[in-house]
Scaffold this motif. Structure first.
Motif, PDB file in Angstrom:
ATOM      1  N   GLY A 129       0.985  -0.894  -0.193  1.00 34.60           N
ATOM      2  CA  GLY A 129      -0.206   0.083   0.002  1.00 34.60           C
ATOM      3  C   GLY A 129       1.136   1.393   0.341  1.00 34.60           C
ATOM      4  N   SER A 130       2.461   1.428  -0.588  1.00 37.61           N
ATOM      5  CA  SER A 130       3.395   2.006  -0.233  1.00 37.61           C
ATOM      6  C   SER A 130       2.594   3.770  -1.681  1.00 37.61           C
ATOM      7  N   VAL A 131       2.220   4.649  -1.118  1.00 37.15           N
ATOM      8  CA  VAL A 131       2.206   5.269  -1.947  1.00 37.15           C
ATOM      9  C   VAL A 131       3.461   5.789  -3.083  1.00 37.15           C
ATOM     10  N   GLN A 132       2.932   6.227  -3.843  1.00 41.41           N
ATOM     11  CA  GLN A 132       4.736   6.390  -4.783  1.00 41.41           C
ATOM     12  C   GLN A 132       4.524   8.164  -4.778  1.00 41.41           C
ATOM     13  N   PRO A 133       6.064   8.717  -5.654  1.00 43.80           N
ATOM     14  CA  PRO A 133       5.650  10.607  -5.056  1.00 43.80           C
ATOM     15  C   PRO A 133       5.333  10.899  -7.065  1.00 43.80           C
ATOM     16  N   ILE A 134       4.445  10.336  -7.093  1.00 41.70           N
ATOM     17  CA  ILE A 134       4.271  10.326  -8.326  1.00 41.70           C
ATOM     18  C   ILE A 134       3.928  11.825  -9.178  1.00 41.70           C
ATOM     19  N   ARG A 135       3.536  12.540  -8.328  1.00 44.85           N
ATOM     20  CA  ARG A 135       3.608  14.557  -7.948  1.00 44.85           C
ATOM     21  C   ARG A 135       4.923  14.864  -8.437  1.00 44.85           C
ATOM     22  N   GLU A 136       5.653  14.299  -7.598  1.00 44.20           N
ATOM     23  CA  GLU A 136       7.292  15.162  -8.140  1.00 44.20           C
ATOM     24  C   GLU A 136       8.079  14.083  -9.157  1.00 44.20           C
ATOM     25  N   ILE A 137       7.526  12.800  -9.476  1.00 45.83           N
ATOM     26  CA  ILE A 137       8.635  12.172 -10.710  1.00 45.83           C
ATOM     27  C   ILE A 137       7.528  12.849 -11.397  1.00 45.83           C
ATOM     28  N   GLY A 138       6.351  13.008 -11.504  1.00 48.07           N
ATOM     29  CA  GLY A 138       5.869  13.568 -12.816  1.00 48.07           C
ATOM     30  C   GLY A 138       6.429  15.670 -13.302  1.00 48.07           C
ATOM     31  N   SER A 139       6.529  15.944 -12.360  1.00 48.84           N
ATOM     32  CA  SER A 139       7.398  17.575 -12.164  1.00 48.84           C
ATOM     33  C   SER A 139       8.659  17.141 -12.806  1.00 48.84           C
ATOM     34  N   LEU A 140       9.666  16.162 -12.635  1.00 47.80           N
ATOM     35  CA  LEU A 140      10.480  15.787 -12.899  1.00 47.80           C
ATOM     36  C   LEU A 140      10.799  15.749 -14.569  1.00 47.80           C
ATOM     37  N   LEU A 141      10.335  15.025 -14.363  1.00 43.75           N
ATOM     38  CA  LEU A 141       9.736  14.152 -16.115  1.00 43.75           C
ATOM     39  C   LEU A 141       9.261  15.170 -17.095  1.00 43.75           C
ATOM     40  N   LYS A 142       8.789  16.534 -16.633  1.00 44.91           N
ATOM     41  CA  LYS A 142       7.971  17.694 -17.262  1.00 44.91           C
ATOM     42  C   LYS A 142       9.139  18.261 -18.250  1.00 44.91           C
TER      43      LYS A 142
END
Length: 383
Positions: free
Chosen positions: A152-165
């Motif tokens: 159930g760990s939640v990955q830092p999707i927002r941060e990764i998405g910002s990086l990949l932007k």
């Protein structure tokens, strides 16, 4: 019966079942047929697509219907890898992905692609900085699950998405099968290009799912045929499944607003009670975890033994992912988190739905204590 295996599958809404039966009984024409009957069926699919797009705040043409999470993950990953192979053949993922992602990566490796598998910390979370460090000039795709299906760990999707932007040539695929309706996500704000959802995890029917494909992203089809779903996913549409999926998604979103806090309360209760039991280790992180999954081990008892003991009382829990639970290997997710092999081999997963109650949680804890005490007595006598 106490059903605590909702991460594997959920009980379909009666409304979703009724819709499925009505559509298949009345609107059974092929939506690709040019007669008016086929046109009415095609309209039903279009309405469902519009409803789902509205719920997810995306464009209708960004909704691609599939047969479920596995196909959505395969289509997103393989479709992107094949389409953009001239840019490069390097992909980044983690060591704790669902088999529909990890085995897809293995297949691509056999076809000449290079895959970087990132480590996670003791909470089962990947570091966005590690994603950035792994990027190469030939990287074309990053695929990271939103919520881990085992702990159930939640990955830092927002941060990764910002990086990949900052890397416009790299696509971002997210397996959202365990997250949708429980963990908020904004596909635009999180800069996600591809997002997978499965109907049967949100009280829809098995055999239906979707892949969000951001407008402008092109995928190579992995099924060749009649060019349905914008020629991305050929095959006669599962009209009943699609319409019932749209209904289930709407009902699930409503339940999320009303029952999410109740689910969190049940999870907190279970965690607290497990913490009082001798020999119990809870693997699901205290912070940054989804509200519906709780993974723990009981020292001295193999998970299968405990599960079968609870099964006698019609209490149903699981070990790892349902796709991997019949294998004898310890959880790769737990091993990647630094859990020892012996303890990982004793892991049990409780997974909730919005329909579970505190009374069920109390009954579960009582039976778990009763059965482990009985198992301990049996083991002492046999020594």
């Amino acid at each position: 019966m106490i059903y605590f295996d909702n991460a594997a599958t959920t009980k379909p809404y009666s409304e979703a079942l009724d819709t499925f039966m009505k559509v298949n009984g009345v609107y059974f024409a092929n939506p690709s047929s040019i007669h008016s009957f086929g046109g009415r069926v095609e309209k039903l699919i279009a309405q469902s697509r519009k409803q789902i797009a509205s719920i997810m705040d995306i464009n209708e043409k960004e909704v691609i219907f599939t047969s479920g999470g596995t196909e959505s993950n395969n289509l997103g990953i393989k479709g992107a890898a094949l389409q953009y192979r001239n840019r490069g053949k390097h992909i980044i993922t983690t060591k704790i992905e669902h088999p529909s992602v990890s085995n897809t990566m293995k297949q691509l490796e056999s076809l000449g692609y290079t895959v970087t598998y990132l480590d996670v910390n003791e909470s089962g979370v990947v570091d966005p900085e590690d994603v950035g460090k792994a990027i190469r000039p030939d990287t074309i795709l990053v695929s990271i699950m939103h919520v881990n299906n085992e702990v159930g760990s939640v990955q830092p999707i927002r941060e990764i998405g910002s990086l990949l932007k900052k890397h416009s040539r790299i696509l971002f695929h997210v397996d959202g099968v365990q997250a949708f309706g429980k963990i908020p996500v904004s596909l635009q704000d999180h800069h996600i290009d591809l997002y997978s959802i499965s109907a049967h995890k949100i009280h829809g029917l098995k055999g239906t799912g979707m892949l969000y494909v951001r407008d402008g992203v092109i995928l190579s089809a992995i099924l060749s045929g009649g060019e349905q779903e914008g020629n991305v996913r050929s095959g006669t549409e599962n009209t009943g499944g699609i319409v019932s999926f749209a209904k289930a998604m709407r009902l699930y979103q409503e339940e999320s607003r009303d029952s999410l806090n109740k689910m969190k309360d049940i999870q907190r209760y279970l965690r607290k009670q497990l913490g009082t039991m001798p020999g119990v280790t809870v693997h699901t992180p205290q912070e940054g975890s989804a509200p519906h999954i709780l993974n723990f081990s009981i020292e001295g008892f193999k998970s299968e033994v405990v599960i079968h003991a609870l099964d006698q009382h019609e209490v149903y829990v699981s070990t790892t992912s349902a796709c991997s639970s019949k294998k004898s290997k310890p959880s790769q997710t737990l091993l990647s988190m630094g859990v020892g092999e012996k303890l990982a081999d004793r892991a049990i997963r409780v997974s909730l739905s919005y329909h579970n109650t505190m009374e069920e949680a109390e009954r579960f804890i009582s039976l778990l204590k009763q059965e482990t005490a009985q198992l301990e007595k049996t083991m002492r006598r046999s020594r």
